[in-house]
Design an enzyme around this catalytic site. Structure first.
Site, mmCIF file in Angstrom:
data_model
loop_
_atom_site.group_PDB
_atom_site.id
_atom_site.type_symbol
_atom_site.label_atom_id
_atom_site.label_comp_id
_atom_site.label_asym_id
_atom_site.label_seq_id
_atom_site.Cartn_x
_atom_site.Cartn_y
_atom_site.Cartn_z
ATOM 1 N N SER A 42 1.484 -9.677 -0.999
ATOM 2 C CA SER A 42 1.496 -8.273 -0.901
ATOM 3 C C SER A 42 1.446 -7.726 0.506
ATOM 4 C CB SER A 42 -0.143 -7.965 -1.540
ATOM 5 O OG SER A 42 -1.011 -8.895 -0.654
ATOM 6 N N GLU A 66 -10.002 6.293 2.670
ATOM 7 C CA GLU A 66 -10.994 5.406 3.353
ATOM 8 C C GLU A 66 -9.955 4.300 3.685
ATOM 9 O OE1 GLU A 66 -10.100 5.751 0.013
ATOM 10 O OE2 GLU A 66 -9.391 3.893 -0.439
ATOM 11 N N LYS A 98 0.685 -1.254 0.147
ATOM 12 C CA LYS A 98 0.011 0.076 0.017
ATOM 13 C C LYS A 98 0.847 1.275 0.053
ATOM 14 C CE LYS A 98 -4.279 -1.552 0.278
ATOM 15 N NZ LYS A 98 -5.075 -1.481 -1.138
#
Lengths: 395, 264
Positions: A377, A111, A89
């Site tokens: 990830s 968000e 991220k």
């Protein structure tokens, strides 16, 4: 042809379905992104943060034990779990936060579902000295207390969202409402390849670094490209970021969605596998919806895959047949979660465990000289409470 | 009656248009006709019926909750058009989000509007860039696609929007979502002026945050042709969920007060 086109369309998918109040801001963002992505000073600064702060490049690790246990193709793990913050991220949030700063925005909103994007936004905002507020559903706040506190430690304000299903899609609704109100001062930092154009393109560009590194690394190690690459798909940013460099190559690309409690139960997040075309959160893409177009509530044990939409570019690439999709259930993901922890000493995020499960499954049937890359990830520290509960262990 | 005729008639009478919004099916589909009748008895000029969507990003908390109440009671587009058909004596427009229109099929949705006497469509998440397909369908069935403009709208966009606008222009008074506000936004007067410099052909109706007779007077004095009141009505419904008679009489009385303000 290079996609998206000027209207933000990937062969029909994508576009800008946003209220008029936001349209000038969206046009401004498009211009700013177009300018800075070509600006060498911006790129150098972003590279600096990715290298010195985020810890890039991440290793492409040969999972020897897992490969031997599976007895098939060689399994490589792209270690995005080692990025600062614990997931891919941050690649995106650093890029966008830097862009926000260049645009002179004083406040960033985001968000978050599981809290990973919220944490990554809080990290980038703190590093770059910008005020940060994160919308999070009350349901998710309860499930992910650890991440809530992490965000607060980094000076981000977490705003509870108690509308609708109190999860990710409602946090996006609420963040968009905030943006509508504060559009002149505020930058909305979307966490995946969703939302109105230019977000899907922009987030893809900031996540492409995963695939770029992977390609270089696998060529160094194996002198050839992998036979297949596997990544989990929620909104789709880690998958597209990994796949994008390989679209023109002879490499099988497989996205793994959340099968939840089983596709037949209706409790899942398999949007690409089972969804239909429609408009949600500013973009035309595959959706989980009823026959009237009301959005359905998705489900997954992995909060990061729990979203009833998906990136428009993935919808396009799947329709085109370039990317294959499949789904893995909660139970299967838990199995892979344990397997990777035990064989390799790596505790994967539950999201990534979906990809691991499928990779092992296909590796078994492949030759020993073939290679699979799995994008790992994120790391699984955030999931230990959920996993313990699912396994009936009291912590 | 068509929107165009209604605005003409009001202009002749030197009145502004009072456009009243309610969410269809709130609190239950059976109540909608009675609620609309209260507004009509109070003197509302145009009814804006909301077809609820699960994820209404342009709406504040009052209309979000109304949408949730309505959806819970089973409101869907089929039922919506049935209800709309029963409202005959007044011009009607429909407000909804684009996905519901898409899933029904653009032509079918607009045809259903036309057949149930809905003369205008307001889609807050459909900007002009994406509106061509729906505009074509609307032209085919003589239905007005009503666009929104906001204080942030640039002159270039305003020009484009005015070129294709039909029925009336929905002037968003502020940056934000729907919901009653105590004060009228300062941005609305300069915005009305800006629009009028480009075109004075289409009626201008101001919405978002209009909740009192004084607001209506102010926007009409500033050159608007009408005012849209939504959340203030829905709040009355919300306050009287267990007292339908009280709800209906309060709605009628409130409408009467608002309408009075349109008579200058």
């Amino acid at each position: 042809m290079k996609l998206p086109n000027k209207l933000g369309k990937f062969n029909g998918y994508g576009g800008k379905f946003a209220p008029e109040v936001l349209m000038p801001a969206i046009e401004g963002l498009e211009k700013a992104f177009g300018k800075f992505i070509r600006d060498s000073e911006f790129q150098e600064e972003l590279d600096y943060y990715l290298r010195e702060f985020a810890g890039r490049p991440t290793p492409l690790y040969y999972a020897k034990n897992l490969t031997e246990k599976t007895g098939g193709a060689k399994i490589y793990l792209k270690r995005e779990d080692l990025v600062h913050g614990g997931a891919h991220k941050l690649n995106n949030t650093l890029g966008q936060a830097l862009l926000a700063k260049k645009m002179g925005k004083k406040r960033i909103i985001a968000e978050t579902g599981a809290g990973q994007h919220g944490v990554a936004t809080a990290i980038a905002a703190a590093a770059l000295g910008i005020k940060c507020e994160v919308y999070m559903g009350t349901e998710d706040i309860e499930r992910q207390k650890l991440n809530v506190f992490r965000m607060q430690l980094m000076n981000a304000k977490v705003i509870p969202v108690s509308s609708g299903s109190c999860t990710l899609k409602d946090s996006i609704n609420e963040a968009m409402r905030d943006w509508l109100t504060n559009v002149e001062t505020t930058y909305y930092l979307i966490g995946s390849i969703v939302g109105p154009h230019p977000y899907p393109m922009m987030v893809r560009e900031f996540q492409r670094v995963i695939g770029r590194e992977t390609k270089k690394q696998i060529l160094e190690k194996e002198d050839s490209l992998p036979n297949a690459i596997v990544a989990c798909v929620g909104g789709g940013s880690n998958a597209l970021g990994t796949f994008y460099e390989f679209l023109e190559d002879e490499v099988e690309l497989i996205g793994v969605e959340a099968g939840g409690k089983g596709i037949k139960t209706g409790k899942h997040g398999a949007t690409l596998c089972t969804g239909t075309d429609g408009v949600l959160h500013g973009t035309y893409s595959k959706l989980l919806q009823d026959r009237y177009g009301q959005i359905e509530i998705s489900y997954s044990i992995a909060a990061g895959l729990d979203y009833p939409g998906v990136g428009p570019e993935l919808s396009y690439l799947v329709k085109k047949g370039r990317i294959k999709v499949t789904s893995v259930t909660d139970d299967e993901a838990l199995e892979a979660f344990k397997l990777l922890s035990q064989t390799e000493g790596i505790v994967p995020a539950l999201e990534s465990a979906h990809a691991i499960y499928h990779a092992v499954k296909i590796a078994e049937k492949m030759e020993k000289d073939q290679k699979i890359v799995v994008n790992l990830s994120g790391r699984g520290d955030k999931d230990v409470f959920v996993v313990a509960e699912a396994l009936g262990v009291k912590l | 009656m068509k929107l165009k005729e209604k605005f003409k008639e009001l202009k002749k009478r030197k009145e502004g248009a009072l456009i009243g919004f309610i969410t269809a099916g709130d609190p239950t589909p059976e109540d909608t006709i009675d609620i609309v009748n209260s507004l009509i008895n109070g003197g509302v000029d145009i009814i804006e019926l909301g077809l609820p969507f699960s994820d209404p990003i342009a709406d504040g908390v009052v209309i979000q909750k109304a949408s949730e109440r309505s959806l819970k009671k089973g409101t869907n587009p089929d039922l919506f058009f049935e209800i709309a058909k029963k409202i005959e004596e007044i011009p009607k427009v429909c407000l909804t989000y684009y996905n519901l229109v898409l899933q029904r099929g653009l032509e079918k949705f607009v045809r259903d509007c036309s057949e149930s006497g809905i003369n205008g469509l307001i889609i807050p998440d459909l900007p002009i860039e994406e509106a061509m397909p729906l505009l074509n369908a609307c032209d085919k069935y003589d239905t007005n696609l009503i666009f929104l403009v906001a204080p942030t709208t640039t002159e270039e966009r305003l020009q484009k929007i005015l070129n294709v606008s039909r029925g009336f222009l929905y002037v968003v008074s502020l940056l934000g979502v729907t919901g009653a506000r105590r004060e009228l936004s300062e941005t609305v007067k300069p915005l009305l002026r800006k629009i009028k410099q480009i075109s004075d052909k289409i009626p201008l109706a101001v919405g978002f945050g209009i909740s009192k007779p004084e607001h209506i007077k102010e926007v009409l004095n500033a050159g608007a042709d009408g005012a849209i009141v939504g959340s203030a009505f829905v709040r009355i419904i919300e306050r009287n969920l267990n007292d339908k008679e009280g709800m209906l009489s309060e709605l009628e009385e409130f409408t009467r007060e608002l309408k009075k303000a349109t008579r200058g």
